[in-house]
Design an enzyme around this catalytic site. Sequence first.
Site, PDB file in Angstrom:
ATOM      1  NE  ARG A  79      -3.968  -2.048   1.991  1.00 26.31           N
ATOM      2  CZ  ARG A  79      -3.697  -3.141   2.684  1.00 26.31           C
ATOM      3  NH1 ARG A  79      -2.659  -3.165   3.498  1.00 26.31           N
ATOM      4  NH2 ARG A  79      -4.481  -4.181   2.582  1.00 26.31           N
ATOM      5  CE  LYS A 137      -1.112  13.955 -14.109  1.00 34.52           C
ATOM      6  NZ  LYS A 137      -1.461  14.158 -15.527  1.00 34.52           N
ATOM      7  CD  GLU A 139       6.272  17.553 -22.564  1.00 31.98           C
ATOM      8  OE1 GLU A 139       5.638  18.543 -22.141  1.00 31.98           O
ATOM      9  OE2 GLU A 139       5.711  16.477 -22.879  1.00 31.98           O
ATOM     10  CE  LYS A 161       4.548  18.033 -13.813  1.00 33.32           C
ATOM     11  NZ  LYS A 161       4.531  16.828 -14.628  1.00 33.32           N
ATOM     12  CD  GLU A 177      -4.229  16.953 -15.490  1.00 33.30           C
ATOM     13  OE1 GLU A 177      -3.376  16.179 -15.058  1.00 33.30           O
ATOM     14  OE2 GLU A 177      -4.664  16.931 -16.644  1.00 33.30           O
ATOM     15  NE  ARG A 222      -0.357  17.807 -12.557  1.00 35.86           N
ATOM     16  CZ  ARG A 222       0.157  16.906 -11.730  1.00 35.86           C
ATOM     17  NH1 ARG A 222      -0.221  16.886 -10.476  1.00 35.86           N
ATOM     18  NH2 ARG A 222       1.040  16.036 -12.148  1.00 35.86           N
ATOM     19  CG  ASN A 255      -3.269  18.455 -19.983  1.00 36.97           C
ATOM     20  OD1 ASN A 255      -2.357  17.647 -19.855  1.00 36.97           O
ATOM     21  ND2 ASN A 255      -4.350  18.446 -19.217  1.00 36.97           N
ATOM     22  CG  HIS A 306       0.290  17.228 -23.614  1.00 29.61           C
ATOM     23  ND1 HIS A 306       1.086  18.354 -23.707  1.00 29.61           N
ATOM     24  CD2 HIS A 306       1.077  16.266 -23.083  1.00 29.61           C
ATOM     25  CE1 HIS A 306       2.295  18.061 -23.236  1.00 29.61           C
ATOM     26  NE2 HIS A 306       2.314  16.807 -22.848  1.00 29.61           N
ATOM     27  CG  HIS A 327      -2.058  12.715 -25.215  1.00 30.75           C
ATOM     28  ND1 HIS A 327      -2.612  13.228 -24.062  1.00 30.75           N
ATOM     29  CD2 HIS A 327      -0.764  12.439 -24.920  1.00 30.75           C
ATOM     30  CE1 HIS A 327      -1.686  13.260 -23.114  1.00 30.75           C
ATOM     31  NE2 HIS A 327      -0.566  12.799 -23.612  1.00 30.75           N
ATOM     32  CG  HIS A 367       4.920  12.552 -24.760  1.00 35.46           C
ATOM     33  ND1 HIS A 367       3.552  12.515 -24.914  1.00 35.46           N
ATOM     34  CD2 HIS A 367       5.194  13.563 -23.900  1.00 35.46           C
ATOM     35  CE1 HIS A 367       3.022  13.476 -24.161  1.00 35.46           C
ATOM     36  NE2 HIS A 367       3.994  14.121 -23.538  1.00 35.46           N
TER      37      HIS A 367
HETATM   38  N1  LIG Z   1       4.262  11.020 -14.700  1.00 31.06           N
HETATM   39  C1  LIG Z   1       4.134  12.102 -15.445  1.00 31.06           C
HETATM   40  O1  LIG Z   1       3.677  13.157 -14.980  1.00 31.06           O
HETATM   41  C2  LIG Z   1       4.586  12.056 -16.866  1.00 31.06           C
HETATM   42  C3  LIG Z   1       4.730  13.249 -17.580  1.00 31.06           C
HETATM   43  C4  LIG Z   1       5.222  13.171 -18.896  1.00 31.06           C
HETATM   44  C5  LIG Z   1       5.524  11.936 -19.447  1.00 31.06           C
HETATM   45  N2  LIG Z   1       5.360  10.794 -18.721  1.00 31.06           N
HETATM   46  C6  LIG Z   1       5.697   9.477 -19.292  1.00 31.06           C
HETATM   47  O2  LIG Z   1       7.092   9.437 -19.559  1.00 31.06           O
HETATM   48  C7  LIG Z   1       7.316   8.450 -20.559  1.00 31.06           C
HETATM   49  C8  LIG Z   1       8.374   8.950 -21.519  1.00 31.06           C
HETATM   50  O3  LIG Z   1       9.562   9.173 -20.828  1.00 31.06           O
HETATM   51  P1  LIG Z   1      10.954   9.324 -21.594  1.00 31.06           P
HETATM   52  O4  LIG Z   1      10.778  10.243 -22.729  1.00 31.06           O
HETATM   53  O5  LIG Z   1      11.949   9.633 -20.567  1.00 31.06           O
HETATM   54  O6  LIG Z   1      11.155   7.896 -22.273  1.00 31.06           O
HETATM   55  P2  LIG Z   1      11.875   6.546 -21.777  1.00 31.06           P
HETATM   56  O7  LIG Z   1      11.815   6.376 -20.334  1.00 31.06           O
HETATM   57  O8  LIG Z   1      11.341   5.481 -22.657  1.00 31.06           O
HETATM   58  O9  LIG Z   1      13.405   6.824 -22.182  1.00 31.06           O
HETATM   59  C9  LIG Z   1      13.749   6.998 -23.534  1.00 31.06           C
HETATM   60  C10 LIG Z   1      14.955   6.164 -23.908  1.00 31.06           C
HETATM   61  O10 LIG Z   1      16.124   6.762 -23.371  1.00 31.06           O
HETATM   62  C11 LIG Z   1      16.917   5.783 -22.702  1.00 31.06           C
HETATM   63  N3  LIG Z   1      17.647   6.502 -21.664  1.00 31.06           N
HETATM   64  C12 LIG Z   1      17.187   6.965 -20.492  1.00 31.06           C
HETATM   65  N4  LIG Z   1      18.131   7.679 -19.876  1.00 31.06           N
HETATM   66  C13 LIG Z   1      19.223   7.648 -20.660  1.00 31.06           C
HETATM   67  C14 LIG Z   1      20.516   8.213 -20.569  1.00 31.06           C
HETATM   68  N5  LIG Z   1      20.872   9.010 -19.555  1.00 31.06           N
HETATM   69  N6  LIG Z   1      21.402   7.977 -21.573  1.00 31.06           N
HETATM   70  C15 LIG Z   1      21.039   7.223 -22.641  1.00 31.06           C
HETATM   71  N7  LIG Z   1      19.824   6.682 -22.791  1.00 31.06           N
HETATM   72  C16 LIG Z   1      18.932   6.891 -21.807  1.00 31.06           C
HETATM   73  C17 LIG Z   1      15.926   4.766 -22.233  1.00 31.06           C
HETATM   74  O11 LIG Z   1      16.536   3.527 -22.021  1.00 31.06           O
HETATM   75  C18 LIG Z   1      14.922   4.739 -23.385  1.00 31.06           C
HETATM   76  O12 LIG Z   1      15.398   3.896 -24.404  1.00 31.06           O
HETATM   77  C19 LIG Z   1       5.967   8.175 -21.207  1.00 31.06           C
HETATM   78  O13 LIG Z   1       5.545   6.885 -20.854  1.00 31.06           O
HETATM   79  C20 LIG Z   1       5.049   9.226 -20.608  1.00 31.06           C
HETATM   80  O14 LIG Z   1       3.737   8.764 -20.467  1.00 31.06           O
HETATM   81  C21 LIG Z   1       4.895  10.842 -17.450  1.00 31.06           C
HETATM   82 ZN   LIG Z   2       4.015  15.755 -22.176  1.00 31.85          ZN
END
Ligand SMILES: NC(=O)c1ccc[n+]([C@@H]2O[C@H](COP(=O)([O-])OP(=O)(O)OC[C@H]3O[C@@H](n4cnc5c(N)ncnc54)[C@H](O)[C@@H]3O)[C@@H](O)[C@H]2O)c1
Ligand SMILES: [Zn+2]
Length: 362
Positions: free
Chosen positions: A120, A142, A184, A226, A236, A240, A244, A247, A251, A264
């Site tokens: 939990r 999130k 972003e 942020k 949100e 917040r 978006n 987005h 999306h 993304h």
């Molecule tokens: N929680 C939230 O508020 C929130 C907000 C925006 C996005 N997200 C989520 O984030 C995700 C996307 O995240 P992302 O863009 O970081 O993608 P990701 O985590 O898939 O990373 C992208 C790639 O970079 C590689 N990588 C990571 N760090 C590295 C480094 N230092 N050097 C070399 N390679 C590296 C990873 O292995 C992967 O192949 C999505 O699933 C999205 O939904 C969440």
């Molecule tokens: Zn985003």
Amino acid sequence: MPTDPVRIDVTTPSRRYTISLGDGLLDRLTRLLDESGAPRRRFVVSSPLVWRFHGQRFAAAADAEAIIVPDGERFKQLPTVSRVYDALIRANADRASTLITFGGGVIGDLAGFAAASYLRGIALVHVPTTLLAQVDSAIGGKVGVNHALGKNLIGAFHQPLAVAVDPELLSTLPRREFRAGLYEVVKYGVIASQPLFDRLTSSLPSIFKREPSLLADIIEESCRIKAEVVSADEREAGPRRALNFGHTIGHALEAITKYKRFRHGEAVAYGMLAAAALATARGALSTSDRDALRELITRMGPLPAVADLSATEAVEAAARDKKVVGGRLHFVLPTSIGATTTVTDVTEDELKQATEAIGLRA
Ligand SMILES: NC(=O)c1ccc[n+]([C@@H]2O[C@H](COP(=O)([O-])OP(=O)(O)OC[C@H]3O[C@@H](n4cnc5c(N)ncnc54)[C@H](O)[C@@H]3O)[C@@H](O)[C@H]2O)c1
Ligand SMILES: [Zn+2]
């Protein structure tokens, strides 16, 4: 001598915590964990790639049991979360344990969800390693995973005890991933900070060279924005929503290409251009501000093609999005560089014209 990290507070009703930011911060992780009250039994969840690049440094900096799981969007799903549970259970992790995420947004979201649900909820600390994760996903609480029928459908709010941002970790990030995160940052400029937008515009080549002081500056400014927005509105309901911006259509583009064509941030870049086109068509945004955004995004590099995508399909996907509340689409309109407003009267026709304006076929 390392300089003191920059500290940015996040204050939400459920928790108050600090984002620490500085080059080389990873090497001082143990101190940071201790200061934030992270329980002593520590686990780190990372991916094979991130661990290969930076695992040794991590292991030298903090005493934590490593759990390595695959990342990438297609592994952001419950079976990967289960692998984290398996490792925690096998290691007899109890409530007095800390889970540290060490990776991009996928690792942060999925391992964060494991931390939110295991027993939990156990303590969570994010050490983000992509630009996107450093400026966006690690902040705000999130966490979650995708379902076969849709993205981020399963999740929770679970605020971390601390977020440690070390821009040096970005040195190994592929250029496309770096750029995806930078969109972003552009978003933060448009929604909240003309100075940030101007800095991007005037220093783009140095930013792409990942010049440390400049990189630290834009990450800091993004984290501040942020942090401020999520502090004002943890779940949100109001402010917040500005996050978006870009987005709704972003999306939709991701969905109609089954999350395969765009990073993304790239889809968000198109979404911002479409939102700006829509705003200008309504007379809510000047053509010069629209053009400034368009020019910056164009200068940042090529985006995946959209000419083969149907505007009608994109509009249908946008209408199915989560941002439809009580049957009304909440759409974030830019009103100038640095300000937005949310409207609920955007018509499907306007959306269609906006997606055609960015190059989708009618
Ligand atoms: N929680 C939230 O508020 C929130 C907000 C925006 C996005 N997200 C989520 O984030 C995700 C996307 O995240 P992302 O863009 O970081 O993608 P990701 O985590 O898939 O990373 C992208 C790639 O970079 C590689 N990588 C990571 N760090 C590295 C480094 N230092 N050097 C070399 N390679 C590296 C990873 O292995 C992967 O192949 C999505 O699933 C999205 O939904 C969440
Ligand atoms: Zn985003």
